[in-house]
Design a protein around this motif. Structure first.
Motif, PDB file in Angstrom:
ATOM      1  N   ASN A  68       0.848  -1.207   0.000  1.00 25.38           N
ATOM      2  CA  ASN A  68       0.000   0.000   0.000  1.00 25.38           C
ATOM      3  C   ASN A  68       0.881   1.254   0.000  1.00 25.38           C
ATOM      4  OD1 ASN A  68      -1.320   2.260   1.685  1.00 25.38           O
ATOM      5  ND2 ASN A  68      -3.044   1.025   1.003  1.00 25.38           N
ATOM      6  N   ASN A  69       0.665   2.115  -0.993  1.00 25.07           N
ATOM      7  CA  ASN A  69       1.576   3.257  -1.171  1.00 25.07           C
ATOM      8  C   ASN A  69       1.581   4.208   0.022  1.00 25.07           C
ATOM      9  OD1 ASN A  69       2.337   2.326  -3.691  1.00 25.07           O
ATOM     10  ND2 ASN A  69       0.882   3.624  -4.797  1.00 25.07           N
ATOM     11  N   ALA A  70       0.387   4.536   0.521  1.00 29.98           N
ATOM     12  CA  ALA A  70       0.315   5.528   1.604  1.00 29.98           C
ATOM     13  C   ALA A  70       0.945   4.985   2.885  1.00 29.98           C
ATOM     14  CB  ALA A  70      -1.140   5.924   1.843  1.00 29.98           C
ATOM     15  N   ALA A  73       4.712   4.887   2.514  1.00 29.48           N
ATOM     16  CA  ALA A  73       5.268   6.239   2.660  1.00 29.48           C
ATOM     17  C   ALA A  73       5.375   6.611   4.131  1.00 29.48           C
ATOM     18  CB  ALA A  73       4.385   7.246   1.926  1.00 29.48           C
ATOM     19  N   PHE A 141       7.041   6.767  -3.646  1.00 25.35           N
ATOM     20  CA  PHE A 141       6.044   5.831  -3.102  1.00 25.35           C
ATOM     21  C   PHE A 141       4.980   5.426  -4.122  1.00 25.35           C
ATOM     22  CE2 PHE A 141       7.774   8.472   0.327  1.00 25.35           C
ATOM     23  CZ  PHE A 141       8.530   7.496   0.938  1.00 25.35           C
ATOM     24  N   SER A 142       5.362   5.407  -5.388  1.00 28.70           N
ATOM     25  CA  SER A 142       4.490   4.843  -6.422  1.00 28.70           C
ATOM     26  C   SER A 142       4.760   3.351  -6.555  1.00 28.70           C
ATOM     27  CB  SER A 142       4.748   5.545  -7.766  1.00 28.70           C
ATOM     28  OG  SER A 142       4.270   6.873  -7.711  1.00 28.70           O
ATOM     29  N   HIS A 143       3.899   2.682  -7.292  1.00 28.56           N
ATOM     30  CA  HIS A 143       4.037   1.237  -7.514  1.00 28.56           C
ATOM     31  C   HIS A 143       3.750   0.938  -8.981  1.00 28.56           C
ATOM     32  CE1 HIS A 143       2.426  -3.092  -6.431  1.00 28.56           C
ATOM     33  NE2 HIS A 143       3.391  -3.105  -7.344  1.00 28.56           N
ATOM     34  N   GLU A 158       3.531  11.553  -7.105  1.00 31.74           N
ATOM     35  CA  GLU A 158       3.714  10.664  -5.947  1.00 31.74           C
ATOM     36  C   GLU A 158       2.536   9.706  -5.744  1.00 31.74           C
ATOM     37  OE1 GLU A 158       4.762  12.640  -2.346  1.00 31.74           O
ATOM     38  OE2 GLU A 158       6.462  13.660  -3.274  1.00 31.74           O
ATOM     39  N   GLN A 159       2.885   8.534  -5.214  1.00 31.58           N
ATOM     40  CA  GLN A 159       1.915   7.527  -4.754  1.00 31.58           C
ATOM     41  C   GLN A 159       0.939   7.073  -5.829  1.00 31.58           C
ATOM     42  OE1 GLN A 159       0.294   7.944  -0.798  1.00 31.58           O
ATOM     43  NE2 GLN A 159       2.063   9.112  -0.096  1.00 31.58           N
ATOM     44  N   TRP A 161      -0.387   4.253  -8.538  1.00 36.53           N
ATOM     45  CA  TRP A 161      -0.375   2.791  -8.659  1.00 36.53           C
ATOM     46  C   TRP A 161      -0.753   2.436 -10.089  1.00 36.53           C
ATOM     47  CZ3 TRP A 161      -4.443  -1.052  -6.254  1.00 36.53           C
ATOM     48  CH2 TRP A 161      -4.011  -2.367  -6.484  1.00 36.53           C
ATOM     49  N   THR A 176      -1.036  12.730  -8.810  1.00 37.08           N
ATOM     50  CA  THR A 176      -0.778  12.185  -7.468  1.00 37.08           C
ATOM     51  C   THR A 176      -1.843  11.178  -7.045  1.00 37.08           C
ATOM     52  OG1 THR A 176       0.234  14.269  -6.871  1.00 37.08           O
ATOM     53  CG2 THR A 176      -0.421  12.853  -5.047  1.00 37.08           C
ATOM     54  N   ALA A 177      -1.387  10.030  -6.576  1.00 33.90           N
ATOM     55  CA  ALA A 177      -2.243   8.977  -6.006  1.00 33.90           C
ATOM     56  C   ALA A 177      -3.289   8.445  -6.987  1.00 33.90           C
ATOM     57  CB  ALA A 177      -2.914   9.453  -4.716  1.00 33.90           C
TER      58      ALA A 177
END
Ligand SMILES: CC(C)(COP(=O)(O)OP(=O)(O)OC[C@H]1O[C@@H](n2cnc3c(N)ncnc32)[C@H](O)[C@@H]1OP(=O)(O)O)[C@@H](O)C(=O)NCCC(=O)NCCS
Length: 206
Positions: A68-70, A73, A141-143, A158-159, A161, A176-177
């Motif tokens: 899980n990215n968050a 992080a 913190f990306s995937h 950032e973050q 997926w 983002t996210a």
């Protein structure tokens, strides 16, 4: 060389495998499910996050093994603030250009490629067989999931997926996210916080 992995998950097992292949000899896990959780496959779970914080000096490196990215992080920031030696793990069967950058706490798994001038931030997962083409920027913190492809110059904030087997066209921006569903073919910019899927990708949630 002793490595502590925070997060005794399935993803953590792949981090442990990559770490051993890269030369780490003594790999153990920490997880907040301890003491209920004592093992993660063949690896021991030695304690929770607090126990790791108290034992940082016993390890040559620490990495977060949480998908899980968050949460990844949050845990990495906690570790960095505590002075942990957060390391980068690159499987020896991955290819990272000498002209690419991969940030601390990131993991690059077997058969993944980061091509010339790729810029991968901190705490990123470049999963098995995925491709980060030349000049891509991947935010912290990306995937990038297994077999996903970021074409040249794509930019992820950032973050993000990117799901398994998805493709992102060159030079596009993913906010983002944002989440790109598995198998998606992304042909337009993706706005922050949205979920897109399909071929071509359409917005599922904005
Ligand atoms: C895109 C995604 C995040 C959506 O998850 P979700 O919000 O829980 O959405 P749901 O499963 O409720 O699906 C909502 C709708 O979108 C469709 N859908 C979901 N994922 C899809 C995808 N990847 N491609 C096309 N359609 C998709 C569902 O079939 C459903 O359609 P319906 O309303 O007609 O029944 C998820 O399906 C996904 O692809 N995650 C990535 C998984 C992955 O790559 N894992 C690798 C880990 S290493």
């Amino acid at each position: 060389m002793r490595l502590a992995i925070l997060g005794a998950s399935g993803h953590g097992k792949v981090v442990a495998d990559a770490a051993e292949a890269a030369g780490w000899q003594d790999v153990v896990f920490f997880d907040d499910a301890w003491p209920g959780l004592q093992e993660n496959g063949p690896w021991l779970v030695k304690g929770d996050t607090n126990a790791l914080m108290d034992a940082l000096s016993e390890y040559d490196g620490v990495v977060v093994g949480i998908g899980n990215n968050a949460i990844r992080a949050n845990k990495q920031v906690q570790l960095v603030n505590a002075g942990a030696a957060v390391v980068t793990i690159v499987h020896p069967a991955a290819t990272v250009s000498p002209h690419a950058r991969v940030g601390s706490g990131s993991v690059v798994f077997a058969q993944a490629v980061v091509n010339a001038c790729g810029n991968v931030g901190a705490g990123v997962i470049v999963n098995t067989g995925s491709v980060v083409e030349h000049d891509c920027v991947v935010g912290d913190f990306s995937h990038i999931s297994p077999n996903a492809v970021l074409a040249g110059g794509a930019r992820l904030q950032e973050q993000c997926w990117v799901g398994a087997g998805a493709s992102v066209r060159q030079l596009l921006e993913v906010g983002t996210a944002a989440v790109v569903g598995m198998g998606a073919v992304v042909t337009k910019d993706v706005s922050a916080g949205s979920v897109v899927a399909g071929t071509p990708a359409r917005v599922l949630k904005s």
